[in-house]
Design a protein around this motif. Structure first.
Motif, PDB file in Angstrom:
ATOM      1  N   LEU A  53      33.936  52.136  45.812  1.00  0.00           N
ATOM      2  CA  LEU A  53      34.534  51.056  44.374  1.00  0.00           C
ATOM      3  C   LEU A  53      33.940  49.940  46.042  1.00  0.00           C
ATOM      4  N   ILE A  54      34.413  49.609  47.152  1.00  0.00           N
ATOM      5  CA  ILE A  54      34.878  48.420  47.771  1.00  0.00           C
ATOM      6  C   ILE A  54      33.298  47.661  47.794  1.00  0.00           C
ATOM      7  N   ILE A  55      32.208  48.412  47.715  1.00  0.00           N
ATOM      8  CA  ILE A  55      31.357  47.945  48.052  1.00  0.00           C
ATOM      9  C   ILE A  55      30.619  47.069  47.006  1.00  0.00           C
ATOM     10  N   VAL A  56      31.534  48.228  45.257  1.00  0.00           N
ATOM     11  CA  VAL A  56      30.710  47.193  44.176  1.00  0.00           C
ATOM     12  C   VAL A  56      31.778  46.162  44.137  1.00  0.00           C
ATOM     13  N   LEU A  57      32.917  46.347  44.433  1.00  0.00           N
ATOM     14  CA  LEU A  57      34.081  44.272  43.808  1.00  0.00           C
ATOM     15  C   LEU A  57      33.678  43.997  44.899  1.00  0.00           C
ATOM     16  N   MET A  58      33.073  43.883  46.082  1.00  0.00           N
ATOM     17  CA  MET A  58      32.948  43.023  47.248  1.00  0.00           C
ATOM     18  C   MET A  58      31.098  41.860  46.612  1.00  0.00           C
ATOM     19  N   LEU A  59      30.971  42.986  45.862  1.00  0.00           N
ATOM     20  CA  LEU A  59      29.343  42.429  45.526  1.00  0.00           C
ATOM     21  C   LEU A  59      29.959  41.830  43.871  1.00  0.00           C
ATOM     22  N   ALA A  60      30.910  41.943  42.840  1.00  0.00           N
ATOM     23  CA  ALA A  60      30.536  41.484  41.706  1.00  0.00           C
ATOM     24  C   ALA A  60      31.783  39.955  41.971  1.00  0.00           C
ATOM     25  N   GLY A  61      32.606  40.271  43.578  1.00  0.00           N
ATOM     26  CA  GLY A  61      32.744  39.194  43.525  1.00  0.00           C
ATOM     27  C   GLY A  61      31.485  37.854  44.437  1.00  0.00           C
ATOM     28  N   GLY A  62      31.196  38.662  44.757  1.00  0.00           N
ATOM     29  CA  GLY A  62      29.965  37.390  45.698  1.00  0.00           C
ATOM     30  C   GLY A  62      29.303  36.630  43.908  1.00  0.00           C
ATOM     31  N   GLU A  63      28.632  37.972  42.910  1.00  0.00           N
ATOM     32  CA  GLU A  63      28.281  37.650  42.079  1.00  0.00           C
ATOM     33  C   GLU A  63      28.462  36.293  41.344  1.00  0.00           C
ATOM     34  N   ALA A  64      30.315  36.434  41.210  1.00  0.00           N
ATOM     35  CA  ALA A  64      31.683  35.820  40.760  1.00  0.00           C
ATOM     36  C   ALA A  64      31.674  34.206  40.865  1.00  0.00           C
ATOM     37  N   LEU A  65      31.538  34.554  42.256  1.00  0.00           N
ATOM     38  CA  LEU A  65      31.596  32.983  42.951  1.00  0.00           C
ATOM     39  C   LEU A  65      30.238  32.422  43.234  1.00  0.00           C
ATOM     40  N   GLU A  66      28.885  33.288  43.210  1.00  0.00           N
ATOM     41  CA  GLU A  66      27.929  32.441  42.873  1.00  0.00           C
ATOM     42  C   GLU A  66      27.212  31.828  41.609  1.00  0.00           C
ATOM     43  N   ASP A  67      28.062  32.548  40.627  1.00  0.00           N
ATOM     44  CA  ASP A  67      28.305  32.050  38.979  1.00  0.00           C
ATOM     45  C   ASP A  67      29.531  30.753  39.421  1.00  0.00           C
ATOM     46  N   TYR A  68      29.946  30.570  39.861  1.00  0.00           N
ATOM     47  CA  TYR A  68      31.150  30.135  40.034  1.00  0.00           C
ATOM     48  C   TYR A  68      30.508  28.757  40.437  1.00  0.00           C
ATOM     49  N   ALA A  69      29.884  28.262  41.965  1.00  0.00           N
ATOM     50  CA  ALA A  69      29.411  27.501  42.471  1.00  0.00           C
ATOM     51  C   ALA A  69      28.138  26.786  41.637  1.00  0.00           C
ATOM     52  N   SER A  70      27.465  27.460  41.046  1.00  0.00           N
ATOM     53  CA  SER A  70      26.257  27.135  40.444  1.00  0.00           C
ATOM     54  C   SER A  70      26.683  26.378  39.603  1.00  0.00           C
ATOM     55  N   ARG A  71      27.888  26.829  38.267  1.00  0.00           N
ATOM     56  CA  ARG A  71      28.282  25.697  36.720  1.00  0.00           C
ATOM     57  C   ARG A  71      28.989  25.093  37.594  1.00  0.00           C
ATOM     58  N   ARG A  72      29.370  24.631  39.318  1.00  0.00           N
ATOM     59  CA  ARG A  72      30.011  23.546  39.941  1.00  0.00           C
ATOM     60  C   ARG A  72      29.049  22.480  39.864  1.00  0.00           C
ATOM     61  N   ALA A  73      28.010  22.444  40.217  1.00  0.00           N
ATOM     62  CA  ALA A  73      27.259  21.962  41.150  1.00  0.00           C
ATOM     63  C   ALA A  73      26.185  21.044  39.855  1.00  0.00           C
ATOM     64  N   ARG A  74      26.392  22.153  38.504  1.00  0.00           N
ATOM     65  CA  ARG A  74      25.316  21.058  37.782  1.00  0.00           C
ATOM     66  C   ARG A  74      26.136  20.232  36.970  1.00  0.00           C
ATOM     67  N   ARG A 112      27.873  35.348  31.573  1.00  0.00           N
ATOM     68  CA  ARG A 112      27.587  35.264  32.979  1.00  0.00           C
ATOM     69  C   ARG A 112      28.949  35.857  34.089  1.00  0.00           C
ATOM     70  N   VAL A 113      29.671  34.861  33.831  1.00  0.00           N
ATOM     71  CA  VAL A 113      31.047  35.129  34.545  1.00  0.00           C
ATOM     72  C   VAL A 113      31.738  35.392  34.232  1.00  0.00           C
ATOM     73  N   ARG A 114      32.009  35.433  32.867  1.00  0.00           N
ATOM     74  CA  ARG A 114      32.983  36.379  32.052  1.00  0.00           C
ATOM     75  C   ARG A 114      32.507  37.786  32.327  1.00  0.00           C
ATOM     76  N   ARG A 115      31.034  38.150  32.597  1.00  0.00           N
ATOM     77  CA  ARG A 115      30.640  39.634  32.697  1.00  0.00           C
ATOM     78  C   ARG A 115      31.117  39.847  34.127  1.00  0.00           C
ATOM     79  N   SER A 116      31.520  38.766  35.405  1.00  0.00           N
ATOM     80  CA  SER A 116      31.353  39.191  36.366  1.00  0.00           C
ATOM     81  C   SER A 116      32.925  38.873  36.342  1.00  0.00           C
ATOM     82  N   GLY A 117      34.096  38.805  36.110  1.00  0.00           N
ATOM     83  CA  GLY A 117      35.476  38.556  35.745  1.00  0.00           C
ATOM     84  C   GLY A 117      35.764  40.195  35.484  1.00  0.00           C
ATOM     85  N   LEU A 118      35.409  40.476  34.139  1.00  0.00           N
ATOM     86  CA  LEU A 118      35.074  41.574  33.103  1.00  0.00           C
ATOM     87  C   LEU A 118      34.843  42.291  34.769  1.00  0.00           C
TER      88      LEU A 118
END
Length: 106
Positions: A85-106, A4-10
């Motif tokens: 496109l900027i909205i898509v970028l913000m959403l994708a960035g938010g998802e990537a940050l959420e995935d990263y934070a949840s991974r770090r919390a585990r 999921r993190v890789r997909r967000s980055g892509l």
């Protein structure tokens, strides 16, 4: 890295590529091509978001994805394809940050 993190980055990288390409096309007086590329990419993201939204609702999880879809459709409807496109970028960035934070919390 999880899938999921890789997909967000892509997704972020591809959105940035489309944003830069659309901007360069618009500056080169190829606004129609820029609009078509941005609309195709954002349209695909809208469909993907709607599919995810339906899956989440079926699983009992209600999110704010509907607001994101409305924002993307509205910006495309008024011809602000770079804003979409900027909205898509913000959403994708938010998802990537959420995935990263949840991974770090585990």
């Amino acid at each position: 890295m999880t899938g999921r993190v890789r997909r967000s980055g892509l997704l972020i990288a591809l959105t940035l590529c489309v944003l830069v390409s659309a901007t360069l096309l618009a500056l080169a007086d190829r606004g129609g091509l820029a609009r078509a590329a941005a609309t195709a990419w954002v349209g695909a993201y809208i469909v993907w978001t709607l599919i995810r939204m339906v899956r989440d609702v079926r699983a009992g999880h209600v999110g704010l994805d509907v607001l994101a879809v409305v924002a993307m459709v509205a910006t495309l409807a008024v011809g602000e394809y770079l804003a979409s496109l900027i909205i898509v970028l913000m959403l994708a960035g938010g998802e990537a940050l959420e995935d990263y934070a949840s991974r770090r919390a585990r």
